[in-house]
Every structure is written in C-alpha cells, then in structure tokens.
Design a protein around this motif. Structure first.
Motif, PDB file in Angstrom:
ATOM      1  N   TYR A   1     -31.437   1.134  81.282  1.00 22.81           N
ATOM      2  CA  TYR A   1     -31.627   1.933  82.482  1.00 22.81           C
ATOM      3  C   TYR A   1     -33.071   1.840  82.951  1.00 22.81           C
ATOM      4  O   TYR A   1     -33.992   1.682  82.138  1.00 22.81           O
ATOM      5  N   GLU A   2     -33.250   1.977  84.257  1.00 25.57           N
ATOM      6  CA  GLU A   2     -34.573   2.203  84.833  1.00 25.57           C
ATOM      7  C   GLU A   2     -34.624   3.667  85.268  1.00 25.57           C
ATOM      8  O   GLU A   2     -33.806   4.108  86.084  1.00 25.57           O
ATOM      9  N   VAL A   3     -35.564   4.414  84.716  1.00 26.47           N
ATOM     10  CA  VAL A   3     -35.703   5.829  85.041  1.00 26.47           C
ATOM     11  C   VAL A   3     -37.042   6.024  85.748  1.00 26.47           C
ATOM     12  O   VAL A   3     -38.079   5.550  85.270  1.00 26.47           O
TER      13      VAL A   3
ATOM     14  N   GLY B   1     -34.964   9.838  89.520  1.00 21.37           N
ATOM     15  CA  GLY B   1     -33.781   9.007  89.710  1.00 21.37           C
ATOM     16  C   GLY B   1     -33.622   8.030  88.566  1.00 21.37           C
ATOM     17  O   GLY B   1     -34.487   7.892  87.706  1.00 21.37           O
ATOM     18  N   TYR B   2     -32.483   7.346  88.555  1.00 24.40           N
ATOM     19  CA  TYR B   2     -32.242   6.342  87.525  1.00 24.40           C
ATOM     20  C   TYR B   2     -31.308   5.276  88.076  1.00 24.40           C
ATOM     21  O   TYR B   2     -30.594   5.487  89.059  1.00 24.40           O
ATOM     22  N   ASN B   3     -31.345   4.118  87.431  1.00 28.84           N
ATOM     23  CA  ASN B   3     -30.510   3.010  87.865  1.00 28.84           C
ATOM     24  C   ASN B   3     -30.056   2.229  86.637  1.00 28.84           C
ATOM     25  O   ASN B   3     -30.712   2.248  85.600  1.00 28.84           O
ATOM     26  N   MET B   4     -28.950   1.557  86.768  1.00 30.65           N
ATOM     27  CA  MET B   4     -28.415   0.732  85.688  1.00 30.65           C
ATOM     28  C   MET B   4     -27.983  -0.590  86.290  1.00 30.65           C
ATOM     29  O   MET B   4     -27.206  -0.617  87.247  1.00 30.65           O
ATOM     30  N   THR B   5     -28.522  -1.697  85.764  1.00 29.51           N
ATOM     31  CA  THR B   5     -28.150  -3.010  86.267  1.00 29.51           C
ATOM     32  C   THR B   5     -26.963  -3.530  85.476  1.00 29.51           C
ATOM     33  O   THR B   5     -27.045  -3.684  84.261  1.00 29.51           O
ATOM     34  N   ALA B   6     -25.861  -3.801  86.160  1.00 29.10           N
ATOM     35  CA  ALA B   6     -24.639  -4.273  85.497  1.00 29.10           C
ATOM     36  C   ALA B   6     -24.886  -5.616  84.829  1.00 29.10           C
ATOM     37  O   ALA B   6     -25.558  -6.480  85.364  1.00 29.10           O
ATOM     38  N   GLY B   7     -24.317  -5.770  83.647  1.00 25.68           N
ATOM     39  CA  GLY B   7     -24.388  -7.050  82.961  1.00 25.68           C
ATOM     40  C   GLY B   7     -25.496  -7.161  81.951  1.00 25.68           C
ATOM     41  O   GLY B   7     -25.550  -8.119  81.193  1.00 25.68           O
ATOM     42  N   TYR B   8     -26.390  -6.196  81.908  1.00 25.42           N
ATOM     43  CA  TYR B   8     -27.496  -6.251  80.957  1.00 25.42           C
ATOM     44  C   TYR B   8     -27.269  -5.227  79.857  1.00 25.42           C
ATOM     45  O   TYR B   8     -27.241  -4.029  80.094  1.00 25.42           O
ATOM     46  N   ARG B   9     -27.093  -5.751  78.638  1.00 27.08           N
ATOM     47  CA  ARG B   9     -26.854  -4.893  77.490  1.00 27.08           C
ATOM     48  C   ARG B   9     -27.706  -5.378  76.321  1.00 27.08           C
ATOM     49  O   ARG B   9     -28.179  -6.507  76.299  1.00 27.08           O
ATOM     50  N   THR B  10     -27.865  -4.495  75.347  1.00 24.95           N
ATOM     51  CA  THR B  10     -28.643  -4.857  74.153  1.00 24.95           C
ATOM     52  C   THR B  10     -27.762  -5.066  72.934  1.00 24.95           C
ATOM     53  O   THR B  10     -28.264  -5.450  71.890  1.00 24.95           O
ATOM     54  N   ASP B  11     -26.454  -4.836  73.060  1.00 22.56           N
ATOM     55  CA  ASP B  11     -25.592  -4.866  71.882  1.00 22.56           C
ATOM     56  C   ASP B  11     -24.577  -6.000  71.897  1.00 22.56           C
ATOM     57  O   ASP B  11     -23.638  -6.006  71.118  1.00 22.56           O
ATOM     58  N   VAL B  12     -24.735  -6.962  72.791  1.00 21.18           N
ATOM     59  CA  VAL B  12     -23.813  -8.086  72.841  1.00 21.18           C
ATOM     60  C   VAL B  12     -24.601  -9.377  72.926  1.00 21.18           C
ATOM     61  O   VAL B  12     -25.735  -9.407  73.373  1.00 21.18           O
ATOM     62  N   GLU B  13     -23.950 -10.459  72.499  1.00 20.92           N
ATOM     63  CA  GLU B  13     -24.598 -11.767  72.543  1.00 20.92           C
ATOM     64  C   GLU B  13     -24.425 -12.348  73.931  1.00 20.92           C
ATOM     65  O   GLU B  13     -23.322 -12.648  74.369  1.00 20.92           O
ATOM     66  N   GLN B  14     -25.539 -12.488  74.657  1.00 20.71           N
ATOM     67  CA  GLN B  14     -25.448 -13.038  75.997  1.00 20.71           C
ATOM     68  C   GLN B  14     -26.832 -13.465  76.447  1.00 20.71           C
ATOM     69  O   GLN B  14     -27.844 -13.028  75.926  1.00 20.71           O
TER      70      GLN B  14
END
Length: 281
Positions: A132-134, A150-163
C-alpha cells in the motif's frame, strides 16, 4: 542372601544409570542430526524469490497510476478530539493503528518514499502480502498532529508470491547509456559538436527508428549528470535526470560530464526533459 540382594540392587542401579546416559546421548545425537539436516536443507529458488520485490518498480507504479485510491476527510470536531490523544503526534503509531483498524491486517515493514516529509508518503508491506501507499499529513494548526489522508493499492504487486515486479515495457522502454565511440558515425558527429560547444543543455535526435538523447552538464570538470528514468506517455518521451555540482574533492570515478543515451524507439509527440534534482556539494 543379603550379599546377593545387595549385589543385585547395585547391578540394577548401574543398569538404570547406563540406560539414562544412553537416552541422553541418543537425544543429543538426534538433536544434532536435526540441526544438521536443517542446515543442509537447500533454500529453493521459489523460497528465495518470494521475498524479492522490486520496491522501486512499485513506487514508480504508484507515482504514475491515474487511480489515486481512497481519500479520507475529517471535520473540525473530529480533529479537535483527535488532537487530545498524545499517540496522534507519532506518525508510526498512527500508521500502525490505521493498518489494523481500516485495512484489517498488520504491518510487516514500511518506509517513507520521496524526499518530502510533510505530507509524507509511506510504502507499507503487510503480513497478508499486500503493498500500500499511505499518505499522511502533520497538521500544525492541531498541535502537530498526524492524520492519514489517504491510501492506495496497486493491483498485481504482492510480497508473498513468486512473480516479476516489472513495469510495462511500452510505458518504460529499455535504454542504454553508451560511450561516444559506440554510436553510429552520424550520431558521433552530432553529439561530439554539442559536447564541445554547449553546457547545461539537453538534446535529442532520431536515426533508424531509435531516439538518441544527450544531456550535457557545464564545462566544470566536477559537474555530473545521472539518468533517473525514461517514460513514454501519450506518444511523448519523458526523460528525467539529476545534476550534481561537486567540489574539488569529488570522487571522479562517478562523474559524468555528459550522458549519451540510446532508446530503441521514437515518440511521435517528441521528447521532454525534466531536471528533477540539482545537488550542490
């Protein structure tokens, strides 16, 4: 009879002691084998790559997204009540409370992004694998209290999957910084004249479907330039760079009096340069 019983009792005691020592030894050997097995167990590529997240790519994605996320507003009565809480003067406590109460998760790590401290942008990684960006603001008219704006979440970016956390190539084209001698003879002639006769300017030209950029510092031997990023937006090439003015004690191994850059595409709407940072040391 008494002698026999005494001998029997001594023998049983000895056997018991020996059995106890055997169990202790066996347990220690088992523990050692377990630790050895754990140390010898290789870390798979999947395990290693799951923790490799390109934070720079995530920050740039937040910078350029048109979706600015969720904005928060407070009325004056709420602000007056909030400023009474001493914890609201510590942005880290506010951030942790916000993630727990509003995002329903816990913080794994966070860091301030950008150079501006107020308002402050924070990249937050949560324990459920999200990024998240807060945005937070310190309000001088409410006892220097911090609030989440405010806050935002960019779809597709995670820390718990291999990508791969790569940005779109059509938006962020690959480019290379090249030596003058590496360039086509026509580009060499174009750049050489500009390098010798100009200072503190930017130039661009196109040849064979490629764009060539030249960023030149002043004639000072201790001035330097660095490329920050290149982006294509609505058929326009946006070039972001930084300039540095070092003193006489500068580390000359890092100095670039100019940069010649090759981009393997052209932009119909032209090229625009932005000097984002000027550092004087």
């Amino acid at each position: 009879m008494q002698v026999w019983l005494h001998s029997f009792w001594v023998a049983m005691v000895l056997i018991g002691c020996m059995w106890g020592m055997y169990e202790i030894g066996a347990k220690q050997i088992g523990n050692m084998n377990t630790k050895k097995a754990a140390l010898e167990t290789p870390v798979t590529s999947t395990q290693a790559s799951q923790k490799l997240v390109d934070r720079d790519a995530v920050v740039e994605a937040f910078d350029w997204t048109d979706d600015k996320g969720v904005g928060l507003e407070y009325n004056e009565a709420e602000l007056l009540q909030m400023q009474k809480d001493p914890d609201n003067h510590n942005y880290k406590k506010i951030l942790r409370r916000f993630v727990q109460s509003e995002l329903k998760t816990e913080i794994e790590s966070f860091q301030t992004i950008g150079s501006q401290l107020n308002p402050r942008r924070i990249l937050v990684a949560t324990t459920d694998g999200m990024l998240y960006e807060v945005t937070m603001k310190k309000r001088s008219n409410h006892r220097q209290m911090w609030t989440v704006e405010g806050y935002n979440m960019t779809a597709g970016y995670r820390t718990d999957v291999e990508q791969e956390q790569d940005l779109p190539e059509d938006m962020y084209p690959t480019y290379r910084v090249m030596e003058l001698a590496e360039a086509d003879l026509q580009i060499q002639a174009w750049a050489k004249q500009l390098i010798q006769n100009s200072q503190g300017h930017t130039f661009n030209t196109a040849l064979n479907g490629k764009t060539y950029l030249l960023i030149k510092t002043s004639q000072s031997e201790t001035d330097s330039v660095e490329i920050e990023r290149i982006r294509i937006w609505v058929e326009e090439m946006l070039v972001y760079y930084q300039t540095y003015e070092f003193g006489e004690g500068a580390d000359r191994s890092i100095l670039n009096n100019y940069l010649l850059i090759e981009v393997p595409e052209t932009a119909e709407s032209g090229v625009t340069f932005y000097n984002t940072v000027t550092v004087v040391r």
